[in-house]
Design an enzyme around this catalytic site. Structure first.
Site, PDB file in Angstrom:
ATOM      1  N   GLY A 149       0.819  -1.198   0.000  1.00 38.90           N
ATOM      2  CA  GLY A 149       0.000   0.000   0.000  1.00 38.90           C
ATOM      3  C   GLY A 149       0.857   1.254   0.000  1.00 38.90           C
ATOM      4  O   GLY A 149       2.068   1.216   0.251  1.00 38.90           O
ATOM      5  N   CYS A 150       0.222   2.394  -0.285  1.00 38.71           N
ATOM      6  CA  CYS A 150       0.970   3.656  -0.405  1.00 38.71           C
ATOM      7  C   CYS A 150       1.435   4.177   0.954  1.00 38.71           C
ATOM      8  O   CYS A 150       2.627   4.476   1.140  1.00 38.71           O
ATOM      9  CB  CYS A 150       0.124   4.695  -1.128  1.00 38.71           C
ATOM     10  SG  CYS A 150      -1.543   4.913  -0.464  1.00 38.71           S
ATOM     11  N   TYR A 151       0.525   4.284   1.915  1.00 41.77           N
ATOM     12  CA  TYR A 151       0.931   4.725   3.253  1.00 41.77           C
ATOM     13  C   TYR A 151       1.969   3.772   3.839  1.00 41.77           C
ATOM     14  O   TYR A 151       2.910   4.187   4.525  1.00 41.77           O
ATOM     15  CB  TYR A 151      -0.274   4.765   4.184  1.00 41.77           C
ATOM     16  CG  TYR A 151      -1.157   5.975   4.080  1.00 41.77           C
ATOM     17  CD1 TYR A 151      -0.645   7.266   4.237  1.00 41.77           C
ATOM     18  CD2 TYR A 151      -2.526   5.844   3.860  1.00 41.77           C
ATOM     19  CE1 TYR A 151      -1.470   8.378   4.171  1.00 41.77           C
ATOM     20  CE2 TYR A 151      -3.364   6.950   3.792  1.00 41.77           C
ATOM     21  CZ  TYR A 151      -2.823   8.220   3.940  1.00 41.77           C
ATOM     22  OH  TYR A 151      -3.641   9.321   3.879  1.00 41.77           O
ATOM     23  N   THR A 152       1.786   2.494   3.586  1.00 46.34           N
ATOM     24  CA  THR A 152       2.690   1.499   4.169  1.00 46.34           C
ATOM     25  C   THR A 152       4.091   1.605   3.587  1.00 46.34           C
ATOM     26  O   THR A 152       5.092   1.472   4.302  1.00 46.34           O
ATOM     27  CB  THR A 152       2.140   0.077   3.957  1.00 46.34           C
ATOM     28  OG1 THR A 152       1.911  -0.127   2.558  1.00 46.34           O
ATOM     29  CG2 THR A 152       0.853  -0.117   4.691  1.00 46.34           C
ATOM     30  N   ALA A 154       5.585   4.305   2.419  1.00 49.38           N
ATOM     31  CA  ALA A 154       6.235   5.481   3.007  1.00 49.38           C
ATOM     32  C   ALA A 154       6.637   5.231   4.455  1.00 49.38           C
ATOM     33  O   ALA A 154       7.706   5.664   4.903  1.00 49.38           O
ATOM     34  CB  ALA A 154       5.301   6.683   2.913  1.00 49.38           C
TER      35      ALA A 154
END
Length: 346
Positions: A149-152, A154
């Site tokens: 995932g994107c948040y993950t 980062a």
């Protein structure tokens, strides 16, 4: 040439996949799958592709379409990919899934956080979590790839070296992250309308965002123990980008050079991870439309905490770009192929 098909081609991540793959010398896009836009010219959906791609959206039996390709990207909602995966499909193609269907190894955790029954749990163990800079050797041999995932992406990349080297208290992790509105997808939702988002910032998914267990599981592998984090995402009025600021208690006294050495050891040879110069903090503008991750940190001597800041483009390193980077690794290609774009500024 690697022949690819894209399921979910008309979402934002699907569009980014196509944009990037058009500049990949080793890839041929064979078909674009979209039941919602069946039979429509792709450039009529995304006008930026006019005169660049001459394909219409196809639908129908995915088991027939896979005979034309080597690899399938699935940029679809949770539940779709797990519903099509079977041995007959995997004998013909590799799959890179951009949903959460195969990211979480614990089936009960997936069911609890996504409120879905997993349709092919027998493949969860086999699926490789595609965080390229951490799991590269496993990715090389995979046939089911769970794109993070994107948040993950980062969050995990920012904290992985510190937790692996045990210099921080794993019971004190707070992650505060902000994302542009493209992270919410292309579907109609009142809360994402211009008038709702513009001139505002809001927290959402407080204490229950679905990326939380993904972050915890992957950081738990680094720590070799179960980890719990406080993760709070925010929606900000910009199109793309994620900025994640993490707060952790240090277990001893460290100076800048001590921590810098750790990051250099882990990421010094990684092209897509940029550890910025001292006192220069990441900004989303500096990574926009690129596959880069910018990271830096500050030690607060007064509280003996470390504050780590990371920035990515949520649609590229947080989705399509990382998927292509994973594909390159899977097929033994140059890892940067198709991903060498300079970030757009301003």
């Amino acid at each position: 040439m690697i022949k690819v098909g894209i399921v979910g081609s008309t979402g934002y991540a699907g569009g980014e996949l196509i944009r990037l793959l058009l500049n990949h010398k080793d890839v041929e896009i064979k078909w674009l799958y979209s039941q919602s836009y069946l039979g429509k010219d792709y450039h009529s959906i995304f006008g930026n592709f006019f005169k660049l791609i001459d394909k219409t959206c196809v639908g129908g039996d995915i088991n027939e379409l896979i005979n034309e390709v080597d690899l399938v990207f699935t940029g679809t909602p949770q539940g779709y990919c797990s519903g099509i995966i079977n041995e007959q499909l995997l004998e013909k193609v590799k799959v890179i899934d951009l949903s959460a269907d195969f990211r979480i190894k614990d089936l009960d955790t997936y069911t609890q956080w996504y409120n879905l029954e997993h349709k092919s749990p027998e493949y969860i163990k086999e699926a490789v979590y595609g965080l390229c800079e951490v799991n590269r050797e496993y990715i090389k041999k995979s046939r089911i790839l769970a794109n993070p995932g994107c948040y993950t992406t980062a969050s995990i990349l920012a904290l992985y070296p510190l937790i692996s080297e045990r210099v921080v208290d794993t019971k004190s992790i707070i992650i505060d992250a902000k994302s542009g509105t493209s992270g919410a997808g292309r579907g109609t939702n009142v809360s994402n309308l211009f008038c709702e988002v513009n001139e505002s910032i809001k927290a959402y998914g407080i204490a229950n965002h679905r990326h939380t267990p993904e972050i915890e599981e992957q950081l738990g592998y680094a720590a070799k123990e179960k980890i719990l984090v406080n993760f709070t995402p925010h929606l900000v009025p910009m199109n793309r980008g994620i900025l994640a600021t993490s707060y952790l208690n240090l277990l001893d006294k460290y100076d800048y050079d001590d921590i810098r050495e750790i990051y250099e050891e882990y990421y010094g040879k990684e092209f897509f991870i940029r550890i910025l110069e001292e006192n220069i903090m990441p900004e989303t503008k500096w990574v926009s439309t690129s596959n880069f991750v910018d990271i830096n940190f500050k030690i607060d001597e007064r509280t003996n905490r470390i504050i780590v800041v990371s920035a990515i483009d949520n649609l590229v390193k947080g989705a399509a770009g990382q998927a292509i980077q994973n594909m390159n690794i899977m097929y033994g290609l140059e890892e940067q192929e198709g991903l060498k774009q300079v970030p757009i500024y301003p």
